[in-house]
Motif scaffolding. Structure first.
Motif, PDB file in Angstrom:
ATOM      1  N   ALA A  63       1.001  -1.308   0.123  1.00 20.11           N
ATOM      2  CA  ALA A  63      -0.224  -0.059   0.036  1.00 20.11           C
ATOM      3  C   ALA A  63       0.978   1.095  -0.052  1.00 20.11           C
ATOM      4  O   ALA A  63       0.581   2.163  -0.671  1.00 20.11           O
ATOM      5  CB  ALA A  63      -0.942   0.074   1.105  1.00 20.11           C
ATOM      6  N   ALA A  64       1.938   1.167   0.976  1.00 22.14           N
ATOM      7  CA  ALA A  64       2.787   2.404   0.938  1.00 22.14           C
ATOM      8  C   ALA A  64       3.532   2.627  -0.637  1.00 22.14           C
ATOM      9  O   ALA A  64       4.020   3.986  -0.729  1.00 22.14           O
ATOM     10  CB  ALA A  64       3.922   2.077   1.649  1.00 22.14           C
ATOM     11  N   LYS A  65       3.691   1.611  -1.474  1.00 23.80           N
ATOM     12  CA  LYS A  65       4.368   1.819  -2.941  1.00 23.80           C
ATOM     13  C   LYS A  65       3.110   2.120  -3.647  1.00 23.80           C
ATOM     14  O   LYS A  65       3.243   2.441  -5.095  1.00 23.80           O
ATOM     15  CB  LYS A  65       4.848   0.777  -3.092  1.00 23.80           C
ATOM     16  N   GLY A  66       1.853   2.393  -3.351  1.00 26.78           N
ATOM     17  CA  GLY A  66       0.769   2.688  -3.968  1.00 26.78           C
ATOM     18  C   GLY A  66       0.143   1.453  -5.063  1.00 26.78           C
ATOM     19  O   GLY A  66      -0.656   1.947  -5.936  1.00 26.78           O
ATOM     20  N   LEU A  67       0.673   0.193  -4.651  1.00 28.12           N
ATOM     21  CA  LEU A  67       0.153  -0.745  -5.554  1.00 28.12           C
ATOM     22  C   LEU A  67      -1.316  -1.326  -5.267  1.00 28.12           C
ATOM     23  O   LEU A  67      -1.994  -1.641  -6.102  1.00 28.12           O
ATOM     24  CB  LEU A  67       1.212  -1.889  -5.385  1.00 28.12           C
ATOM     25  N   VAL A  68      -1.775  -1.160  -3.974  1.00 25.23           N
ATOM     26  CA  VAL A  68      -2.922  -1.763  -3.508  1.00 25.23           C
ATOM     27  C   VAL A  68      -3.625  -0.876  -2.526  1.00 25.23           C
ATOM     28  O   VAL A  68      -2.955   0.175  -1.834  1.00 25.23           O
ATOM     29  CB  VAL A  68      -3.020  -2.883  -3.023  1.00 25.23           C
ATOM     30  N   VAL A  69      -4.889  -0.902  -2.094  1.00 25.98           N
ATOM     31  CA  VAL A  69      -5.485  -0.223  -1.189  1.00 25.98           C
ATOM     32  C   VAL A  69      -6.199  -1.018  -0.679  1.00 25.98           C
ATOM     33  O   VAL A  69      -7.159  -1.955  -1.112  1.00 25.98           O
ATOM     34  CB  VAL A  69      -6.267   0.853  -1.786  1.00 25.98           C
ATOM     35  N   SER A  70      -6.474  -1.135   0.770  1.00 23.92           N
ATOM     36  CA  SER A  70      -7.311  -1.934   1.504  1.00 23.92           C
ATOM     37  C   SER A  70      -8.489  -1.058   2.165  1.00 23.92           C
ATOM     38  O   SER A  70      -8.488  -0.307   2.664  1.00 23.92           O
ATOM     39  CB  SER A  70      -6.382  -2.634   2.653  1.00 23.92           C
ATOM     40  N   LYS A  71      -9.647  -1.865   1.994  1.00 25.92           N
ATOM     41  CA  LYS A  71     -10.974  -1.236   2.598  1.00 25.92           C
ATOM     42  C   LYS A  71     -11.691  -2.362   3.360  1.00 25.92           C
ATOM     43  O   LYS A  71     -11.806  -3.318   2.968  1.00 25.92           O
ATOM     44  CB  LYS A  71     -11.792  -0.622   1.488  1.00 25.92           C
ATOM     45  N   THR A  72     -12.262  -2.091   4.624  1.00 22.70           N
ATOM     46  CA  THR A  72     -13.164  -2.874   5.245  1.00 22.70           C
ATOM     47  C   THR A  72     -14.479  -3.511   4.620  1.00 22.70           C
ATOM     48  O   THR A  72     -14.908  -2.607   3.667  1.00 22.70           O
ATOM     49  CB  THR A  72     -13.682  -2.194   6.561  1.00 22.70           C
ATOM     50  N   VAL A  74     -14.481  -4.878   1.901  1.00 17.47           N
ATOM     51  CA  VAL A  74     -14.036  -5.002   0.370  1.00 17.47           C
ATOM     52  C   VAL A  74     -12.958  -5.739  -0.090  1.00 17.47           C
ATOM     53  O   VAL A  74     -13.224  -6.430  -0.829  1.00 17.47           O
ATOM     54  CB  VAL A  74     -14.229  -3.381  -0.005  1.00 17.47           C
ATOM     55  N   GLY A  75     -12.021  -5.569   0.659  1.00 12.23           N
ATOM     56  CA  GLY A  75     -10.884  -6.454   0.585  1.00 12.23           C
ATOM     57  C   GLY A  75      -9.480  -5.501   0.131  1.00 12.23           C
ATOM     58  O   GLY A  75      -9.577  -4.357   0.135  1.00 12.23           O
ATOM     59  N   THR A  76      -8.555  -6.197  -0.467  1.00 11.32           N
ATOM     60  CA  THR A  76      -7.578  -5.416  -0.718  1.00 11.32           C
ATOM     61  C   THR A  76      -7.424  -5.436  -2.406  1.00 11.32           C
ATOM     62  O   THR A  76      -7.152  -6.480  -2.888  1.00 11.32           O
ATOM     63  CB  THR A  76      -6.107  -6.145  -0.289  1.00 11.32           C
ATOM     64  N   LYS A  77      -7.453  -4.451  -2.906  1.00  8.36           N
ATOM     65  CA  LYS A  77      -7.713  -4.204  -4.359  1.00  8.36           C
ATOM     66  C   LYS A  77      -6.285  -3.601  -5.237  1.00  8.36           C
ATOM     67  O   LYS A  77      -5.735  -2.721  -4.302  1.00  8.36           O
ATOM     68  CB  LYS A  77      -8.864  -3.321  -4.822  1.00  8.36           C
ATOM     69  N   VAL A  78      -5.992  -4.176  -6.230  1.00  6.70           N
ATOM     70  CA  VAL A  78      -4.903  -3.571  -6.878  1.00  6.70           C
ATOM     71  C   VAL A  78      -5.438  -2.166  -7.402  1.00  6.70           C
ATOM     72  O   VAL A  78      -6.215  -1.934  -8.248  1.00  6.70           O
ATOM     73  CB  VAL A  78      -4.523  -4.324  -8.168  1.00  6.70           C
ATOM     74  N   GLN A  79      -4.399  -1.142  -7.150  1.00  2.90           N
ATOM     75  CA  GLN A  79      -4.544   0.188  -7.548  1.00  2.90           C
ATOM     76  C   GLN A  79      -4.290   0.265  -9.065  1.00  2.90           C
ATOM     77  O   GLN A  79      -3.569  -0.331  -9.778  1.00  2.90           O
ATOM     78  CB  GLN A  79      -3.902   1.269  -6.752  1.00  2.90           C
TER      79      GLN A  79
END
Length: 244
Positions: A63-72, A74-79
């Motif tokens: 997430a810090a590298k901007g590759l993914v975002v996690s949402k409650t 919803v899950g962890t999605k590829v950005q």
């Protein structure tokens, strides 16, 4: 190198780093496409044989590298790639490992065209004798016979790094350090070592940058640097995406 290869050629990676690299490269390659959720947590725990604590740290790093975002819920999605941090040294090295496609080479060219002529102009005003000597040594290395693509590219890179250091701007030098892997890969692709006359022309064009910097001529240094960047890009013979 396959996406499942975890080991780094530079140094042994920790288990955490291995997993981050594997998932990161799968995202960059499209094996994990933009907009999709990463596999469920239980699947990742089984695949990598790790604890939930380690997996959470892996996701934080991605997430810090901007590759993914996690949402409650919803899950962890590829950005989308617009969020990917290509000034992250890990991310850029993974991208280089996958190969520089036409778009990546063009982006690198556009960024270099915006920054390096200015660095050369500043170097003409700020360089030290030692920094000028570094440039001259790099040019001399480029002129040596018997180069392969890699060795010539390394000498070429040493020259551009020396110019960025001579700019006196630590941000420019830091930028050069971050993108060294991409520059080396690009220089290897555009290397002139297969043609003796072309190699000498490239050596002479780099010497012209050093000459202008030594003379304190900022405009000439910037012009000579842009000419070198344009020439190298031209040797890649890429299609123009902006052509009608």
């Amino acid at each position: 190198m396959t996406l499942s290869t975890w080991s780094s050629p530079e140094r042994p990676l920790s288990h955490h780093e291995q997993i981050v690299r594997t998932l990161g490269m799968e995202i960059l390659s499209g094996a994990l496409p933009v907009g999709v959720n990463l596999p469920p947590e239980p699947d990742l725990l089984v695949r990598f044989q790790i604890s939930r604590t380690v997996l959470r740290e892996v996701m934080k790093t991605l997430a810090a590298k901007g590759l993914v975002v996690s949402k409650t819920r919803v899950g962890t999605k590829v950005q989308d790639p617009t969020h990917w941090n290509f000034f992250d040294a890990d991310l850029l090295s993974w991208r280089v490992s996958l190969g520089l496609d036409d778009a990546m080479r063009r982006h690198l060219y556009e960024m270099r065209s915006a920054v390096e002529p200015r660095a050369a102009a500043l170097a003409a005003k700020r360089r030290t004798p030692e920094q000028l000597a570094d440039m001259r040594r790099a040019v001399a290395r480029m002129a040596e016979p018997g180069h392969n693509r890699r060795s010539f590219a390394e000498a070429d890179l040493a020259f551009h790094v020396a110019v960025s250091a001579a700019s006196g701007n630590p941000m420019m030098r830091s930028l050069a350090a971050v993108i060294e892997a991409a520059l080396l890969a690009s220089f290897s692709l555009s290397s002139p070592v297969d043609e003796t006359v072309l190699q000498q022309e490239v050596v002479n064009s780099h010497a012209a940058i050093a000459d202008a910097i030594e003379a304190g001529d900022s405009a000439a240094a910037a012009h000579a640097m842009l000419a070198v960047i344009d020439s190298g890009f031209g040797r890649l013979d890429l299609p123009d995406p902006d052509a009608a």
